[in-house]
Design a protein around this motif. Structure first.
Motif, PDB file in Angstrom:
ATOM      1  N   TYR A 197       0.891  -1.376  -0.135  1.00  0.00           N
ATOM      2  CA  TYR A 197      -0.082   0.006   0.017  1.00  0.00           C
ATOM      3  C   TYR A 197       0.855   1.231   0.094  1.00  0.00           C
ATOM      4  CZ  TYR A 197      -3.991  -3.110   1.623  1.00  0.00           C
ATOM      5  OH  TYR A 197      -4.791  -4.080   1.514  1.00  0.00           O
ATOM      6  N   TRP A 204      -3.830   4.036  -1.239  1.00  0.00           N
ATOM      7  CA  TRP A 204      -3.538   3.583  -2.630  1.00  0.00           C
ATOM      8  C   TRP A 204      -3.150   1.800  -2.194  1.00  0.00           C
ATOM      9  CZ3 TRP A 204      -3.935   6.404  -7.223  1.00  0.00           C
ATOM     10  CH2 TRP A 204      -4.197   7.936  -7.073  1.00  0.00           C
ATOM     11  N   LYS A 205      -3.252   1.281  -3.320  1.00  0.00           N
ATOM     12  CA  LYS A 205      -2.880  -0.331  -3.207  1.00  0.00           C
ATOM     13  C   LYS A 205      -2.367  -0.614  -4.630  1.00  0.00           C
ATOM     14  CE  LYS A 205      -4.797  -4.993  -2.398  1.00  0.00           C
ATOM     15  NZ  LYS A 205      -3.889  -5.614  -3.826  1.00  0.00           N
ATOM     16  N   ASN A 253      -1.127  -3.312  -7.398  1.00  0.00           N
ATOM     17  CA  ASN A 253      -1.729  -4.188  -7.952  1.00  0.00           C
ATOM     18  C   ASN A 253      -0.871  -5.133  -9.231  1.00  0.00           C
ATOM     19  OD1 ASN A 253      -4.225  -3.657  -6.726  1.00  0.00           O
ATOM     20  ND2 ASN A 253      -4.382  -2.011  -8.197  1.00  0.00           N
ATOM     21  N   SER A 276      -4.396   1.379  -7.527  1.00  0.00           N
ATOM     22  CA  SER A 276      -5.611   1.669  -7.333  1.00  0.00           C
ATOM     23  C   SER A 276      -5.860   2.500  -6.191  1.00  0.00           C
ATOM     24  CB  SER A 276      -7.051   0.667  -7.429  1.00  0.00           C
ATOM     25  OG  SER A 276      -6.616  -0.293  -6.470  1.00  0.00           O
ATOM     26  N   VAL A 292      -7.783   3.111  -3.032  1.00  0.00           N
ATOM     27  CA  VAL A 292      -8.649   2.316  -1.960  1.00  0.00           C
ATOM     28  C   VAL A 292      -9.746   3.322  -1.432  1.00  0.00           C
ATOM     29  CG1 VAL A 292      -8.669   0.799  -0.059  1.00  0.00           C
ATOM     30  CG2 VAL A 292      -6.994   0.849  -1.670  1.00  0.00           C
ATOM     31  N   ASP A 296      -1.131  -4.861   6.197  1.00  0.00           N
ATOM     32  CA  ASP A 296      -2.574  -4.565   5.887  1.00  0.00           C
ATOM     33  C   ASP A 296      -3.042  -3.298   7.266  1.00  0.00           C
ATOM     34  OD1 ASP A 296      -3.258  -5.985   3.589  1.00  0.00           O
ATOM     35  OD2 ASP A 296      -3.424  -7.527   4.975  1.00  0.00           O
ATOM     36  N   ALA A 320      -7.047  -2.143   3.896  1.00  0.00           N
ATOM     37  CA  ALA A 320      -7.727  -2.836   2.628  1.00  0.00           C
ATOM     38  C   ALA A 320      -9.256  -2.338   2.499  1.00  0.00           C
ATOM     39  CB  ALA A 320      -8.118  -4.267   3.154  1.00  0.00           C
ATOM     40  N   ALA A 321      -9.827  -1.433   3.606  1.00  0.00           N
ATOM     41  CA  ALA A 321     -10.927  -0.738   3.471  1.00  0.00           C
ATOM     42  C   ALA A 321     -10.942   0.616   3.523  1.00  0.00           C
ATOM     43  CB  ALA A 321     -11.889  -1.326   4.534  1.00  0.00           C
ATOM     44  N   ALA A 322      -9.614   1.310   3.695  1.00  0.00           N
ATOM     45  CA  ALA A 322      -9.395   2.684   3.936  1.00  0.00           C
ATOM     46  C   ALA A 322     -10.180   3.032   5.165  1.00  0.00           C
ATOM     47  CB  ALA A 322      -9.568   3.472   2.626  1.00  0.00           C
TER      48      ALA A 322
END
Length: 476
Positions: free
Chosen positions: A285, A299-300, A302, A308, A310, A333, A355-357
């Motif tokens: 991230y 951001w993540k 990929n 992308s 998040v 995470d 993962a869920a921001a």
């Protein structure tokens, strides 16, 4: 006697003619050659920090380069050893009195402006000459393997494109403007003339680790169709860059197909505004503090696809940028942040589910417990052992001229959103000469330490000094 003197003069003349004909002698690093051999690794068992009450320290002969996280239990710093110049030192926190590896910085002993760790234990650094308070002229970007063997070196910045008297020098916030991916070394820099202009042209330089090809991407105003203002930071992984500027952030794809490395703006990833204040990357991230509005973008990465967004984490309404944020040292995470630069939320600590921001407020550190307002804190780290958890924050507490500098350790605070009291204050080392702007925590065989280092004073550079401290958080 006269004949002998003539022979000596003739020999000296031959040497002088040879040097003149050859022009300026090539820096051995410019061709990737190491003065101590390409295969030579760093030496082991050198001296490092000195024991002191509760930990270890080194003073004065230090570079301003930040503390480097080499591994879970190993850190790096740059120290000046006598007349041979600066040395890169890798230290195991299990015994900070000696080095695991050390080597003359860049093979030349020049100072280190900034450095970063990459995949597979590799290290990238910019060797440089110091010009003033945290101001450098960069020379080379040097890439080491985990044993400090030289892998690659490149000239720092676009040396052929700099006008006479201009300098390639690092931007502010030097930690997030140097990156090392599996294929590229990347650096952010300014083209500074003899008399400074504001703003100076900013660039991202991209160097291929495979064939040495380079590209220098302008990131100022609307140049290169980026339209993100002046470069403030970036993160890179694989073939992608998340580039943050003073007015916005965009995702770029590295394009090595031309004679020089270029970039393409990815329209498939929506541009973000407002500007970027601070960027950190844990290779899964990216945390991006947003300029002036108390929020953090998540951001993540990929893999082979573009990164992308998040989501955006709220750290209190109103003005002010989040300065202190970090990733969990054992859980990729999870991350943490400490309030904002200013405002009612300045002392509030949040945990972020990346993962869920999503952010959860854990607790607030009142000014009365901290010993002053928490508007000058730059770092936060969290460590656990058994049922105990420590929240470690570093920087400056209070307001000038009565501010105090150092590190504050909070043990087992409530996590229901309430305020901590003095009973949670595990330790307070508030005797650094200037703000402890660089601080990281490490764990080795269950022992937790933090490593903290100050920066030179802006107002009194000649009267301040660098100080590096390793302090135990738990145990004896």
């Amino acid at each position: 006697m006269k004949k002998k003197m003539l022979l000596v003069l003739a020999a000296a003349l031959c040497v002088a003619v040879s040097v003149f004909a050859g022009g300026k002698q090539e820096d051995p690093l410019a061709s990737g050659q190491s003065p101590d051999g390409d295969k030579a690794s760093g030496v082991t068992g050198g001296s490092a920090l000195r024991p002191r009450a509760g930990g270890w320290e080194d003073i004065d002969g230090l570079s301003s380069a930040s503390i480097l996280r080499v591994g879970r239990g190993k850190f790096g710093y740059v120290d000046r050893n006598g007349m041979d110049g600066y040395r890169v030192k890798i230290v195991d926190v299990g015994d900070p009195t000696k080095t695991v590896r050390e080597k003359l910085a860049g093979g030349t002993g020049r100072n280190v402006a900034m450095w970063a760790a990459g995949e597979g234990g590799r290290i990238v650094l910019v060797e440089a000459d110091e010009l003033g308070r945290q101001d450098y002229t960069g020379h080379n970007i040097v890439v080491y393997d985990q044993d400090l063997r030289l892998l690659r070196s490149f000239p720092y910045g676009n040396q052929t494109g700099l006008a006479e008297g201009h300098r390639a020098r690092p931007l502010n916030h030097r930690e997030p403007i140097l990156a090392l991916t599996d294929k590229y070394a990347l650096a952010g820099w300014q083209d500074k003339p003899p008399v400074d202009t504001d703003p100076a042209p900013n660039f991202i330089s991209i160097y291929s680790l495979e064939d040495g090809k380079a590209g220098h991407i302008p990131v100022s105003g609307d140049t290169a169709n980026l339209n993100i203002g002046n470069l403030t930071g970036f993160a890179a992984r694989g073939g992608y860059i998340i580039a943050g500027g003073s007015t916005g952030t965009k995702v770029l794809r590295i394009d090595p197909s031309g004679p020089n490395i270029g970039v393409a703006v990815l329209g498939t990833v929506a541009a973000q505004t407002p500007g970027s204040h601070w960027i950190q990357d844990n290779r899964k991230y990216v945390l991006e503090s947003v300029e002036g509005n108390g929020t953090v973008r998540v951001w993540k990465w990929n893999g082979d696809s573009a990164p992308s967004l998040v989501g955006v984490v709220e750290a209190g309404a109103g003005s002010g940028s989040v300065q202190a944020l970090s990733f969990d040292n054992e859980d990729q995470d999870r991350a943490y942040l400490l309030g904002k630069v200013a405002g009612a939320n300045a002392g509030s600590v949040y945990r972020i589910d990346l993962a869920a921001a999503r952010a959860v407020k854990l607790f607030t550190i009142p000014d009365s417990v901290a010993g002053g307002v928490l508007t000058g804190m730059w770092t936060i780290q969290v460590e656990s052992s058994g049922s105990d958890t420590w929240y470690i924050v570093g920087g400056a507490i209070g307001k000038a001229p009565d501010d105090k500098n150092g590190v504050l350790v909070i043990k087992n605070p409530p996590t229901d959103g309430g305020s901590v009291d003095a009973a949670c204050l595990s330790s307070s080392l508030l005797d650094f000469p200037t703000p402890a702007r660089s601080m990281k925590a490490f764990k080795s065989s269950g022992t937790i330490v933090y490593v903290a280092k100050n920066h030179i004073s802006r107002n009194y550079p000649a009267l301040s000094r660098y100080m590096l401290r390793v302090m135990r958080v738990n145990g004896d």
